[in-house]
Design an enzyme around this catalytic site. Structure first.
Site, PDB file in Angstrom:
ATOM      1  N   GLU A 210       0.886  -1.171   0.000  1.00 21.65           N
ATOM      2  CA  GLU A 210       0.000   0.000   0.000  1.00 21.65           C
ATOM      3  C   GLU A 210       0.920   1.216   0.000  1.00 21.65           C
ATOM      4  OE1 GLU A 210      -3.229  -0.012  -0.220  1.00 21.65           O
ATOM      5  OE2 GLU A 210      -3.869  -2.008   0.401  1.00 21.65           O
ATOM      6  N   CYS A 244      -2.090   9.481   2.625  1.00 18.38           N
ATOM      7  CA  CYS A 244      -1.684   8.832   1.371  1.00 18.38           C
ATOM      8  C   CYS A 244      -2.669   9.120   0.245  1.00 18.38           C
ATOM      9  CB  CYS A 244      -1.532   7.337   1.572  1.00 18.38           C
ATOM     10  SG  CYS A 244      -3.032   6.539   2.142  1.00 18.38           S
TER      11      CYS A 244
HETATM   12  P1  NAD Z   1       8.278   4.571   5.052  1.00 19.26           P
HETATM   13  O1  NAD Z   1       8.242   3.772   3.799  1.00 19.26           O
HETATM   14  O2  NAD Z   1       9.476   5.412   5.303  1.00 19.26           O
HETATM   15  O3  NAD Z   1       8.142   3.609   6.347  1.00 19.26           O
HETATM   16  C1  NAD Z   1       7.105   2.640   6.519  1.00 19.26           C
HETATM   17  C2  NAD Z   1       7.575   1.490   7.408  1.00 19.26           C
HETATM   18  O4  NAD Z   1       8.690   0.853   6.802  1.00 19.26           O
HETATM   19  C3  NAD Z   1       8.039   1.894   8.817  1.00 19.26           C
HETATM   20  O5  NAD Z   1       7.539   0.954   9.752  1.00 19.26           O
HETATM   21  C4  NAD Z   1       9.555   1.816   8.750  1.00 19.26           C
HETATM   22  O6  NAD Z   1      10.137   1.420   9.977  1.00 19.26           O
HETATM   23  C5  NAD Z   1       9.774   0.725   7.724  1.00 19.26           C
HETATM   24  N1  NAD Z   1      11.030   0.900   6.979  1.00 19.26           N
HETATM   25  C6  NAD Z   1      11.668   2.056   6.686  1.00 19.26           C
HETATM   26  N2  NAD Z   1      12.792   1.815   5.978  1.00 19.26           N
HETATM   27  C7  NAD Z   1      12.866   0.473   5.829  1.00 19.26           C
HETATM   28  C8  NAD Z   1      13.798  -0.409   5.175  1.00 19.26           C
HETATM   29  N3  NAD Z   1      14.888   0.046   4.555  1.00 19.26           N
HETATM   30  N4  NAD Z   1      13.538  -1.743   5.200  1.00 19.26           N
HETATM   31  C9  NAD Z   1      12.441  -2.219   5.808  1.00 19.26           C
HETATM   32  N5  NAD Z   1      11.526  -1.433   6.431  1.00 19.26           N
HETATM   33  C10 NAD Z   1      11.738  -0.110   6.457  1.00 19.26           C
HETATM   34  O7  NAD Z   1       6.950   5.416   5.014  1.00 19.26           O
HETATM   35  P2  NAD Z   1       6.512   6.606   5.961  1.00 19.26           P
HETATM   36  O8  NAD Z   1       7.391   7.806   5.739  1.00 19.26           O
HETATM   37  O9  NAD Z   1       6.347   6.108   7.350  1.00 19.26           O
HETATM   38  O10 NAD Z   1       5.031   6.924   5.369  1.00 19.26           O
HETATM   39  C11 NAD Z   1       4.829   7.803   4.289  1.00 19.26           C
HETATM   40  C12 NAD Z   1       4.592   7.059   2.976  1.00 19.26           C
HETATM   41  O11 NAD Z   1       3.603   6.059   3.153  1.00 19.26           O
HETATM   42  C13 NAD Z   1       4.056   7.979   1.878  1.00 19.26           C
HETATM   43  O12 NAD Z   1       4.638   7.642   0.651  1.00 19.26           O
HETATM   44  C14 NAD Z   1       2.546   7.644   1.862  1.00 19.26           C
HETATM   45  O13 NAD Z   1       1.888   7.954   0.668  1.00 19.26           O
HETATM   46  C15 NAD Z   1       2.579   6.184   2.156  1.00 19.26           C
HETATM   47  N6  NAD Z   1       1.304   5.724   2.709  1.00 19.26           N
HETATM   48  C16 NAD Z   1       0.510   4.889   1.972  1.00 19.26           C
HETATM   49  C17 NAD Z   1      -0.724   4.469   2.491  1.00 19.26           C
HETATM   50  C18 NAD Z   1      -1.637   3.547   1.727  1.00 19.26           C
HETATM   51  O14 NAD Z   1      -2.562   3.037   2.327  1.00 19.26           O
HETATM   52  N7  NAD Z   1      -1.418   3.323   0.445  1.00 19.26           N
HETATM   53  C19 NAD Z   1      -1.118   4.902   3.748  1.00 19.26           C
HETATM   54  C20 NAD Z   1      -0.276   5.749   4.458  1.00 19.26           C
HETATM   55  C21 NAD Z   1       0.934   6.149   3.937  1.00 19.26           C
END
Ligand code: NAD
Length: 456
Positions: A210, A244
């Site tokens: 997502e 998002c």
């Molecule tokens: P992110 O991708 O930085 O982090 C999400 C999760 O991934 C966190 O739990 C983090 O600890 C983990 N993570 C980070 N780096 C990692 C790595 N290298 N390997 C494994 N896991 C890792 O996202 P964010 O900044 O927390 O959220 C913002 C993003 O999420 C935006 O792009 C937004 O559009 C998207 N988003 C999508 C939805 C949806 O339902 N489609 C909902 C909310 C947010």
């Protein structure tokens, strides 16, 4: 870092639990979760206020309500969803009967972001439990108060061999991704989504991604501007635009540009007072840099209200005169900046949308159904919302998910249940005539096969 042994043991197998985790147990788990949420409502308000500076009413609206709705919808539909589904025989299958039996995948991993830190952990958990799975949930390290509260709630409400919460940062996420989970449900950025998919390939673990992206809004020449402004501004002030499915930028028909601008200003004045914080200094600096870069390259940037950088509060800003070289034109904004881009012919807008990565949502404000149908059929996006924003996320009977760069797979309601299930075909032979065409291929068998090729 937390000891991975427990999570590894959970990931390695809960077959015995899966067998006995029937309708009654699944409903009981959902009810326990609901009770924990209701009992801890004010602790949830406090955690979200500490992490994101959110008003309690907004936390109720955007975290609690969606989870409680998901739980009640799932609990009341679960008996029907779990029932084996009959598949009518095709001609070659005469003499057989077939059913599709949903079975739990096993132990699933849920990785969540910080922007809706409770809801984006628990909504997928509801679907995972409904489908009969055990789960490990990892909340974002950027919302530590909510993460700690979630760990306590889950530990109090559910058995430890059913759901565990793993707290920590990237290193914990990476260590979890080493484990042989049966499904990974990731919500976050496309960049991290790629890494998750790569890690999942080691165990051939299926993934739901997502992700995010730039969700455009189109305001047509006949749109109700007061309505459009109300919904667009709501999507930008809710969670300070860190949503998002929030509107990223607005294409508006040139004839309505000045009027929409005025309507947006009125709405920002009305709704903008309770805007939450930007999640952390890094994102705050990123948003300030996006606005500055646009201004430096010639855009007019108009803030609505004062900033409070010490508290990471950023007033919403309208950006007019966006150019292709500006960062705001290509990067997901994920904050309260709103580029307003005039157009004369909707085909120009369609061309720009189709040239960009596929968005998670696309919104159209128009009375003209022809325009809505044209845009819907000529563009691809995770979902389309007409005369509203954000709510494509919330319909219990619509799958929610992205396409292409905005993600793969679907969540919510039946779609969420199916994401966490293996729909296993069970084909039973009663009186299949197929052995009539088994070898040896004598003349009679060849004639029969020939007839089948002609008629089937
Ligand atoms: P992110 O991708 O930085 O982090 C999400 C999760 O991934 C966190 O739990 C983090 O600890 C983990 N993570 C980070 N780096 C990692 C790595 N290298 N390997 C494994 N896991 C890792 O996202 P964010 O900044 O927390 O959220 C913002 C993003 O999420 C935006 O792009 C937004 O559009 C998207 N988003 C999508 C939805 C949806 O339902 N489609 C909902 C909310 C947010």
């Amino acid at each position: 870092m937390q000891d991975m042994t427990d999570f590894a043991a959970l990931a390695a197998g809960t077959d015995h639990r899966r067998q006995s985790f029937g309708l009654t147990e699944r409903r009981a788990a959902l009810s326990a979760l609901e009770r924990a949420l209701r009992t801890n409502r004010s602790a949830i308000h406090d955690a979200l206020r500490a992490d994101l500076g959110r008003d309690a009413a907004e936390t109720d609206l955007v975290e609690l309500l969606p989870i409680l709705t998901e739980i009640s919808h799932t609990r009341s539909s679960l008996r029907r969803w779990m029932r084996p589904r009959r598949a009518a025989p095709t001609l070659a299958m005469l003499g057989t009967s077939a059913r599709l039996v949903p079975e739990a995948k096993g132990v699933v991993l849920i990785l969540a972001p910080w922007n809706f830190p409770l809801m984006l952990c628990l909504a997928p958990l509801v679907s995972a439990l409904a489908a009969g799975n055990a789960a490990v949930v990892k909340p974002s390290e950027l919302t530590p108060a909510t993460g700690a509260l979630l760990a306590r709630l889950v530990a109090e409400a559910l058995p430890a061999d059913l759901v565990r919460v793993a707290l920590g940062g990237v290193e914990v996420a990476q260590a979890l991704l080493e484990q042989p989970f049966d499904h990974i449900f990731f919500t976050g950025s496309p960049a991290v989504g790629r890494k998750v998919m790569q890690a999942a390939s080691r165990h051939l673990t299926p993934v739901t991604l997502e992700l995010g992206g730039k969700s455009p809004v189109i305001v047509g020449p006949d749109a109700d501007l007061a309505q459009a402004a109300r919904w667009i501004v709501w999507g930008k002030v809710m969670n300070a635009g860190q949503v998002c499915v929030g509107p990223d930028h607005v294409f508006v028909h040139s004839s309505r540009m000045a009027d929409l601008r005025a309507a947006l200003m009125a709405e920002f004045a009305r709704q903008g007072g309770d805007i939450p914080r930007i999640a952390n200094p890094r994102h705050h600096a990123r948003l300030v840099a996006l606005a500055q870069d646009a201004a430096d390259k010639g855009a007019v940037v108009t803030p609505f209200g004062p900033d409070d950088p010490a508290d990471l509060r950023l007033a919403p800003r309208l950006i007019e005169g966006q150019g292709a070289a500006m960062m705001v034109a290509t990067e997901e904004i994920f904050g309260p900046l709103l580029p307003l881009i005039p157009f004369d012919d909707v085909s120009q807008v369609i061309a720009r949308i189709t040239a960009a990565p596929k968005p998670l949502a696309l919104y159209i404000f128009a009375r003209d159904r022809g325009l809505v149908d044209l845009v819907t059929s000529r563009t691809s996006s995770g979902s389309v919302g007409v005369n509203l924003t954000v709510m494509t996320f919330s319909h219990g009977n619509l799958p929610f998910g992205g396409v292409g760069n905005s993600g793969m797979g679907a969540a919510h309601g039946l779609a969420g249940f199916e994401t966490f299930s293996h729909l296993k075909p069970v084909l039973r032979n009663w009186a299949s005539p197929l052995p009539l065409v088994f070898p040896p291929y004598g003349a009679r068998v060849r004639r029969l096969i020939g007839t089948m090729v002609r008629w089937l």
